[in-house]
Design an enzyme around this catalytic site. Structure first.
Site, mmCIF file in Angstrom:
data_model
loop_
_atom_site.group_PDB
_atom_site.id
_atom_site.type_symbol
_atom_site.label_atom_id
_atom_site.label_comp_id
_atom_site.label_asym_id
_atom_site.label_seq_id
_atom_site.Cartn_x
_atom_site.Cartn_y
_atom_site.Cartn_z
ATOM 1 C CG ASP A 86 -1.875 1.061 1.149
ATOM 2 O OD1 ASP A 86 -2.027 1.910 0.182
ATOM 3 O OD2 ASP A 86 -2.827 1.144 2.141
ATOM 4 C CB ALA A 87 3.426 2.027 -2.210
ATOM 5 C CE LYS A 88 -3.417 5.056 0.179
ATOM 6 N NZ LYS A 88 -3.362 4.126 1.180
ATOM 7 N NE ARG A 89 6.542 4.679 -3.548
ATOM 8 C CZ ARG A 89 6.358 4.717 -2.312
ATOM 9 N NH1 ARG A 89 5.527 5.429 -1.634
ATOM 10 N NH2 ARG A 89 7.388 4.225 -1.835
#
Length: 273
Positions: free
Chosen positions: A94-97
């Site tokens: 869950d890095a939301k890049r």
């Protein structure tokens, strides 16, 4: 992991539970702080206690990056432990890049090749050339932020552009991108009333649904409007499971909370399948 393999695990375990590994050293049991790597020690114990009840784990990378190199090493140890001991578990970074193409390629390599996650969350704001580098990886999944569970979602995501809500435009446009079959989508459980419309646009895609539990989302509503012929849901719970207790019984308490959700999910699957 392929989508078919994920569906198979859901049917075997009668669960579509995803557990969020969002480790805050201020919230874990005090005795773990004496460990050489308290973050990994906490994660390993949670995984050992709950792996038979869930089909996915989702570390939010911010909770590791906040602790610098030691935090990143703990994340690496966590994903390695999962891949070595529970290769049937679907893993989500869950890095939301989301950045320009060549940068996105490097982000994708970091999570898919170096860390060997099955999937990563990505923001769609910069468009297809920022997302397609993630989609290019075979048997890896890109989980696009579509309609999130936070209050600020209403600032942009539900605003209308040419009489269509922005999140619907994101969904429809993303279907035209190369390798869009590798897309999944984030839809918050607190937005369950929107799921029927979302399923009209993406009937076959998996949805990662945070917000059940601490944020007030309702599992029954999510299943009623969001489940499809392939199940198509990963319901995430983080704080409600991993911080069910901050005492010596934290693993047992986490397993108990996970079991409650798994049993509810088994009922939903029995009704649906």
């Amino acid at each position: 992991m392929t989508t078919d393999q994920l569906i198979h695990q859901i049917k075997i375990k009668k669960s579509f539970l995803c557990i969020g590994l969002d480790v805050d050293l201020n919230k874990i049991p005090v005795h773990l702080l004496k460990e050489e790597d308290p973050i990994f020690a906490f994660n390993k114990t949670i995984i050992d206690a709950t792996h038979h009840l869930c089909v996915a784990y989702k570390p939010n990378t911010a909770f590791y990056e906040a602790y610098g190199i030691k935090g990143w090493q703990a994340l690496e140890k966590t994903i390695n432990y999962l891949n070595e001991n529970h290769p049937d578990i679907f893993t989500i970074a869950d890095a939301k890049r989301g950045d320009i193409g060549n940068t996105s390629t490097m982000y994708a390599k970091a999570f898919f090749e170096d860390l060997a996650f099955d999937s990563v969350t990505v923001a769609p704001y910069m468009g297809k050339d920022s997302v397609e580098p993630f989609l290019a990886f075979e048997n890896k999944h890109t989980i696009l932020l579509a309609l999130t569970s936070n209050q600020g979602a209403f600032d942009f995501q539900t605003k209308k552009i040419e009489n269509q809500e922005l999140y619907k435009k994101v969904l429809e446009t993303s279907k035209t991108w190369k390798n869009s079959k590798n897309l999944m989508y984030v839809v918050g459980a607190t937005k369950a009333e929107y799921l029927a419309d979302i399923r009209q646009i993406i009937p076959d895609s998996f949805l990662l649904v945070p917000g059940v539990g601490a944020q007030g989302g309702n599992l029954n509503d999510v299943c009623k409007y969001g489940m499809n012929n392939y199940i198509g849901l990963l319901i995430n719970s983080s704080r409600g499971i991993i911080y069910a207790s901050n005492d010596n019984d934290f693993a047992e308490a986490a397993a108990s909370k996970a079991k409650e959700l798994q049993e509810q999910m088994a009922l939903e699957l029995n009704r649906h399948l």
